[in-house]
Scaffold this active site. Structure first.
Site, PDB file in Angstrom:
ATOM      1  N   ARG A   1       0.831  -1.201   0.000  1.00 38.67           N
ATOM      2  CA  ARG A   1       0.000   0.000   0.000  1.00 38.67           C
ATOM      3  C   ARG A   1       0.870   1.256   0.000  1.00 38.67           C
ATOM      4  O   ARG A   1       2.059   1.209   0.279  1.00 38.67           O
ATOM      5  CB  ARG A   1      -0.919   0.004   1.229  1.00 38.67           C
ATOM      6  CG  ARG A   1      -2.032  -1.005   1.190  1.00 38.67           C
ATOM      7  CD  ARG A   1      -2.807  -1.064   2.500  1.00 38.67           C
ATOM      8  NE  ARG A   1      -2.019  -1.684   3.567  1.00 38.67           N
ATOM      9  CZ  ARG A   1      -2.468  -1.868   4.810  1.00 38.67           C
ATOM     10  NH1 ARG A   1      -3.680  -1.443   5.142  1.00 38.67           N
ATOM     11  NH2 ARG A   1      -1.711  -2.449   5.713  1.00 38.67           N
TER      12      ARG A   1
ATOM     13  N   LYS B   1       1.764   1.815   7.446  1.00 36.37           N
ATOM     14  CA  LYS B   1       2.086   0.992   8.605  1.00 36.37           C
ATOM     15  C   LYS B   1       3.084   1.701   9.513  1.00 36.37           C
ATOM     16  O   LYS B   1       3.793   2.628   9.103  1.00 36.37           O
ATOM     17  CB  LYS B   1       2.648  -0.364   8.170  1.00 36.37           C
ATOM     18  CG  LYS B   1       1.629  -1.260   7.494  1.00 36.37           C
ATOM     19  CD  LYS B   1       0.418  -1.555   8.370  1.00 36.37           C
ATOM     20  CE  LYS B   1       0.751  -2.454   9.540  1.00 36.37           C
ATOM     21  NZ  LYS B   1      -0.435  -2.707  10.406  1.00 36.37           N
TER      22      LYS B   1
ATOM     23  N   TYR C   1      -0.874   4.245  10.798  1.00 35.94           N
ATOM     24  CA  TYR C   1      -1.271   3.253  11.792  1.00 35.94           C
ATOM     25  C   TYR C   1      -0.074   2.977  12.693  1.00 35.94           C
ATOM     26  O   TYR C   1       1.044   2.778  12.202  1.00 35.94           O
ATOM     27  CB  TYR C   1      -1.690   1.938  11.126  1.00 35.94           C
ATOM     28  CG  TYR C   1      -3.013   1.981  10.402  1.00 35.94           C
ATOM     29  CD1 TYR C   1      -4.200   2.203  11.094  1.00 35.94           C
ATOM     30  CD2 TYR C   1      -3.081   1.770   9.030  1.00 35.94           C
ATOM     31  CE1 TYR C   1      -5.418   2.235  10.433  1.00 35.94           C
ATOM     32  CE2 TYR C   1      -4.296   1.792   8.357  1.00 35.94           C
ATOM     33  CZ  TYR C   1      -5.465   2.029   9.065  1.00 35.94           C
ATOM     34  OH  TYR C   1      -6.665   2.054   8.404  1.00 35.94           O
TER      35      TYR C   1
ATOM     36  N   HIS D   1      -0.646   1.191  16.277  1.00 34.24           N
ATOM     37  CA  HIS D   1      -0.956   0.016  17.112  1.00 34.24           C
ATOM     38  C   HIS D   1       0.086  -0.142  18.217  1.00 34.24           C
ATOM     39  O   HIS D   1       0.671  -1.206  18.413  1.00 34.24           O
ATOM     40  CB  HIS D   1      -1.036  -1.252  16.251  1.00 34.24           C
ATOM     41  CG  HIS D   1      -2.103  -1.197  15.198  1.00 34.24           C
ATOM     42  ND1 HIS D   1      -3.447  -1.189  15.501  1.00 34.24           N
ATOM     43  CD2 HIS D   1      -2.016  -1.129  13.847  1.00 34.24           C
ATOM     44  CE1 HIS D   1      -4.149  -1.127  14.377  1.00 34.24           C
ATOM     45  NE2 HIS D   1      -3.306  -1.074  13.361  1.00 34.24           N
TER      46      HIS D   1
ATOM     47  N   GLU E   1      -5.655   4.634  13.876  1.00 32.61           N
ATOM     48  CA  GLU E   1      -6.617   3.722  14.510  1.00 32.61           C
ATOM     49  C   GLU E   1      -7.342   4.309  15.712  1.00 32.61           C
ATOM     50  O   GLU E   1      -8.320   3.727  16.190  1.00 32.61           O
ATOM     51  CB  GLU E   1      -5.928   2.409  14.908  1.00 32.61           C
ATOM     52  CG  GLU E   1      -4.954   2.500  16.069  1.00 32.61           C
ATOM     53  CD  GLU E   1      -3.541   2.848  15.637  1.00 32.61           C
ATOM     54  OE1 GLU E   1      -2.621   2.719  16.475  1.00 32.61           O
ATOM     55  OE2 GLU E   1      -3.341   3.245  14.468  1.00 32.61           O
TER      56      GLU E   1
ATOM     57  N   ASP F   1      -2.796  -7.336  15.337  1.00 35.96           N
ATOM     58  CA  ASP F   1      -1.999  -6.113  15.414  1.00 35.96           C
ATOM     59  C   ASP F   1      -2.305  -5.308  16.672  1.00 35.96           C
ATOM     60  O   ASP F   1      -1.669  -4.297  16.944  1.00 35.96           O
ATOM     61  CB  ASP F   1      -2.147  -5.250  14.150  1.00 35.96           C
ATOM     62  CG  ASP F   1      -3.582  -4.915  13.817  1.00 35.96           C
ATOM     63  OD1 ASP F   1      -4.477  -5.222  14.624  1.00 35.96           O
ATOM     64  OD2 ASP F   1      -3.807  -4.350  12.731  1.00 35.96           O
TER      65      ASP F   1
END
Length: 372
Positions: free
Chosen positions: A15, A75, A94, A96, A118, A270
């Site tokens: 991505r 990510k 993101y 996490h 998120e 995740d």
């Protein structure tokens, strides 16, 4: 603002955080965009398309981090990127954090401003930047689960939808949110017998209204889960506690109750995973087996369908990215409560309670409140 878009370097992550259309929008607002060479190639966007949209293409990831005030990614940064991050540099991606203590400490030490997709949250508690990838992951969970139920891949050798005269597979979905809903719809569409569990009775009523006849709803509790896994062929973990670790709903001991060759797909991996035996895997090596149960625990499932995922993600993230670029993160977060909730780390402090609790670290409200 100077915006940087590095190429994703996590295993099999194809991505990209900004499309050529997104570059064009940023340019319209007067911002400068630097994109790493081949960053969009995995999603079907050539460097020439970025150049035509007004971006400057740089050869290396080091070049992009060195020049950018705001880094837009998909990510979380991995270890090789930590040294590239500058103090007070804004990272919009993101993260996490609750699933990685190493990443949490690294970002605190770097003094970066970490705004996590998120945990951006609307007043109705929905998570607008998590929804599109949750939709993709929920649908993919069934595709992958159906594949790994095949005998050559160590599964039970059962077809999800069965055939006339042969019963379909039984699918258990833990969690009735976006991921769980999409997974249940996909499994039902393939003809499986589906059970979806959730803690919320109002949510179960909603699901009961919208789901087809081959989907049953049940209250999520230890007794019901223990009973259901005994004859489940595929279990999808779809539990989310925003910004915090997911609870373990299936423990190691419970695996012994399951049929050999059953498959578990933990979409919550995740965030620490809701199946105790699940640890993150990659698209390169997606599965492992414990107690004869096939575990699929890829932490970036949507990365396998990058064209769809990139467009779905950037449709959601771009308006927020434009606000951050136009106003700077402090003013943008002060004026937009949704973005403010996305702040996880800034100035060496943890600003999101779930992250602090995950690693028993100090939680600081002061900076957020000072900017409100």
């Amino acid at each position: 603002m100077i915006i940087g878009v590095p190429k994703e370097i996590k295993n099999n992550e194809n991505r990209v955080a900004l499309t050529p259309a997104g570059v064009s929008e940023m340019k319209k607002h007067g911002h400068v965009v630097y994109v790493q060479a081949t960053a969009g190639l995995g999603s079907g966007f050539a460097d020439e398309e970025y150049t035509q949209a007004g971006a400057v293409v740089l050869p290396t990831i080091e070049d992009v981090y060195a020049i950018a005030e705001m880094i837009i990614k998909v990510k979380e940064p991995i270890a090789s990127e930590y040294p590239l991050i500058k103090k007070d540099q804004l990272l919009f991606t993101y993260f996490h954090f609750a699933s990685s203590e190493e990443l949490t400490h690294a970002m605190l030490e770097k003094g970066a401003v970490c705004l996590a997709y998120e945990t951006v949250e609307k007043t109705d508690r929905s998570l607008p930047l998590l929804v599109p990838m949750s939709e993709v992951a929920g649908r993919m969970a069934i595709q992958q689960g159906a594949k790994y139920l095949e005998k050559p891949l160590k599964g039970r050798g059962i077809l999800l939808g069965g055939v006339p005269g042969v019963p379909p597979a039984k699918v258990l979905v833990l969690g009735g949110g976006i991921v769980g809903t999409q997974a249940a719809k996909m499994a039902a569409g393939l003809g499986a017998q589906v059970t979806i569990m959730d803690l919320s009775l109002p949510r179960l009523r909603q699901l009961d209204d919208i789901m087809p006849a081959n989907v049953n709803t049940e209250m999520s509790n230890h007794y019901n889960i223990t009973r259901a896994i005994k004859d489940a062929d595929l279990v999808v973990g779809a539990v989310l506690i925003p910004g915090a670790k997911a609870p373990h709903l299936i423990t190691r001991d419970m695996l012994k109750l399951m049929r050999p060759g059953a498959v578990v797909v933990d979409v919550a991996v995740d965030q620490g995973g809701c199946i105790e035996t699940c640890t993150p895997t990659t698209h390169e090596n997606p599965t492992f087996i414990i107690d004869d149960i096939v575990h699929y625990c890829v932490a970036n499932m949507p990365g396998a369908v990058p064209y769809t995922s990139t467009l779905a993600l950037t449709n959601a993230t771009l308006p927020y990215a434009v606000q951050l670029a136009n106003k700077g993160w402090e003013k943008a977060c002060a004026e937009n409560e949704e973005l403010k909730k996305g702040l996880n780390v800034a100035n060496g402090k943890i600003l999101y309670k779930g992250v602090a609790e995950a690693w028993n670290l100090p939680y600081n409200e002061e900076l957020v409140l000072a900017n409100a």
